[in-house]
Scaffold this motif. Structure first.
Motif, PDB file in Angstrom:
ATOM      1  N   THR A 253       2.122   0.402 105.471  1.00 10.37           N
ATOM      2  CA  THR A 253       0.903   0.747 106.436  1.00 10.37           C
ATOM      3  C   THR A 253      -0.082   1.058 105.253  1.00 10.37           C
ATOM      4  O   THR A 253      -0.024   2.015 104.704  1.00 10.37           O
ATOM      5  CB  THR A 253       1.385   1.957 107.297  1.00 10.37           C
ATOM      6  OG1 THR A 253       2.294   1.690 108.120  1.00 10.37           O
ATOM      7  CG2 THR A 253      -0.034   2.241 108.054  1.00 10.37           C
ATOM      8  N   PRO A 254      -1.416   0.298 105.252  1.00 11.22           N
ATOM      9  CA  PRO A 254      -2.381   0.469 104.676  1.00 11.22           C
ATOM     10  C   PRO A 254      -3.233   1.924 105.073  1.00 11.22           C
ATOM     11  O   PRO A 254      -3.155   2.383 106.044  1.00 11.22           O
ATOM     12  CB  PRO A 254      -3.301  -0.595 104.383  1.00 11.22           C
ATOM     13  CG  PRO A 254      -2.829  -1.173 105.987  1.00 11.22           C
ATOM     14  CD  PRO A 254      -1.342  -0.761 106.475  1.00 11.22           C
ATOM     15  N   THR A 255      -4.277   2.176 104.454  1.00  9.17           N
ATOM     16  CA  THR A 255      -5.095   3.475 104.807  1.00  9.17           C
ATOM     17  C   THR A 255      -5.417   3.209 106.277  1.00  9.17           C
ATOM     18  O   THR A 255      -5.689   4.131 106.845  1.00  9.17           O
ATOM     19  CB  THR A 255      -6.279   3.562 104.020  1.00  9.17           C
ATOM     20  OG1 THR A 255      -5.587   3.555 102.785  1.00  9.17           O
ATOM     21  CG2 THR A 255      -7.296   4.776 104.159  1.00  9.17           C
ATOM     22  N   GLU A 256      -6.073   2.302 106.324  1.00  5.39           N
ATOM     23  CA  GLU A 256      -6.583   1.748 107.789  1.00  5.39           C
ATOM     24  C   GLU A 256      -5.671   2.289 109.162  1.00  5.39           C
ATOM     25  O   GLU A 256      -6.076   2.748 110.043  1.00  5.39           O
ATOM     26  CB  GLU A 256      -7.195   0.475 108.246  1.00  5.39           C
ATOM     27  CG  GLU A 256      -8.375   0.106 107.230  1.00  5.39           C
ATOM     28  CD  GLU A 256      -7.931  -0.103 105.696  1.00  5.39           C
ATOM     29  OE1 GLU A 256      -6.466  -0.408 105.545  1.00  5.39           O
ATOM     30  OE2 GLU A 256      -8.855  -0.197 104.669  1.00  5.39           O
ATOM     31  N   GLY A 257      -4.234   1.670 108.812  1.00  8.99           N
ATOM     32  CA  GLY A 257      -3.478   1.989 109.699  1.00  8.99           C
ATOM     33  C   GLY A 257      -2.991   3.481 109.908  1.00  8.99           C
ATOM     34  O   GLY A 257      -2.836   3.982 110.938  1.00  8.99           O
TER      35      GLY A 257
END
Length: 338
Positions: A253-257
């Motif tokens: 999961t990246p930052t936005e998620g």
């Protein structure tokens, strides 16, 4: 009660022979050992009787009018499978091919005519004892199988209890530590981002002081329920990190998620509308969140991910609480509530 101790009176034997005199002689021989006898004269009658109630054993004449004994035995095996009673074939044929055929269709043994009555009685007794012993063994194996299932279920429940925080029903700190370690190594292999959210209930000590610890426990449970419902993927983990602090591990999961999930939790906690007169930022319970997202590398350490999420949470509190602060490998910034 073991198979060898089972009373003979409980064994019902079906005699299948078209010769009335032979049936009478078989009846007389079997009754000496206390067996209950049923008599029929054809293969068709044999199948009918067995479909009404299975006997303990079938004495089956090989040479019957209409359906012969070989065919009847094969049909018994086909219809009843493992439940089929043992079949002792009685035959006037003493050639090897007839003997082979008797065993091929499922007979457990055979005797030839003229019948040696002492031999017949011994074979019947031996076959019934073996059948009772096998049935007892199967029952024992079934009991052991059920016991193993119960033991496995108990072990799974024990593992669950060891891994669960009893108050919030989220994962406990021990489970969190093990899971985060596991996912760090997995994301290192896959070179995929790993995100961590740390969140606090704002001014929770003041909440306990104002409303009491019982109300504080209820507040924790409600916030934990919101967090649990926000975690949609089986690969994610929500845990009670300690006190009023919670942690969410988001593999791949990246930052936005991570920000999206933190916002959703923040919104839903506010929607609970839990009174909090001891808060200086709202008259309702709110949370502060710190998120960190790192793609693991050999030169990095898992503690760095935890430290960065903790730093982000501290920044969120420092910026006024009731907000999300984000750390990733390129930025550290607080995001106010929107």
């Amino acid at each position: 009660m073991t198979g060898v101790d089972l009373p003979a009176q409980s064994a019902q034997i079906l005699v299948v022979d078209d010769e009335r005199l032979l049936r009478l002689m078989l009846n007389h021989a079997m009754q000496k050992d206390g067996y209950q006898l049923l008599e029929v004269s054809s293969g068709e009658e044999c199948l009918f009787v067995c479909q009404q109630k299975l006997p303990a054993m079938v004495l089956l004449d090989a040479m019957l009018p209409g359906m012969d004994g070989f065919t009847c035995c094969a049909k018994l095996k086909q219809i009843f499978g493992e439940q089929c009673p043992p079949v002792l074939m009685i035959t006037s044929l003493d050639d090897q091919s007839s003997v082979d055929r008797a065993f091929e269709v499922g007979a457990i043994d055979y005797v030839t005519k003229p019948i040696h009555w002492a031999v017949l009685r011994q074979r019947v007794r031996r076959i019934l004892q073996a059948t009772w012993t096998l049935a007892e063994l199967r029952q024992k194996m079934e009991r052991e199988r059920l016991l193993m299932q119960q033991l496995e279920a108990a072990n799974q429940e024990l593992c669950r209890l060891v891994s669960i925080d009893s108050m919030t029903q989220l994962a406990n700190r021990r489970c969190f530590d093990e899971f985060l370690q596991q996912e760090w190594h997995r994301m290192l292999r896959e070179q995929a981002p790993l995100s961590l959210i740390l969140l606090d209930i704002d001014f929770f000590k003041a909440y306990n002081d104002t409303y009491g610890h019982q109300s504080g426990d209820e507040c924790l449970k409600k916030v934990a329920s919101v967090i649990s419902q926000a975690i949609k993927r089986p690969a994610d983990l929500a845990a009670r990190y300690g006190g009023e602090e919670f942690a969410i591990v988001l593999p791949n999961t990246p930052t936005e998620g991570a920000i999206h999930i933190a916002r959703a939790i923040q919104t839903e906690v506010k929607a609970l509308a839990i009174d909090h007169s001891g808060s200086t930022v709202s008259n309702r319970v709110t949370i502060s969140c710190g998120t960190a997202s790192i793609t693991p590398r050999i030169e990095l350490f898992l503690d760095q991910l935890i430290a960065k999420a903790d730093q982000a949470l501290y920044r969120a509190k420092l910026a006024g609480r009731d907000r999300i602060a984000v750390y990733n490998e390129t930025l550290m910034t607080p995001i106010p509530d929107t």
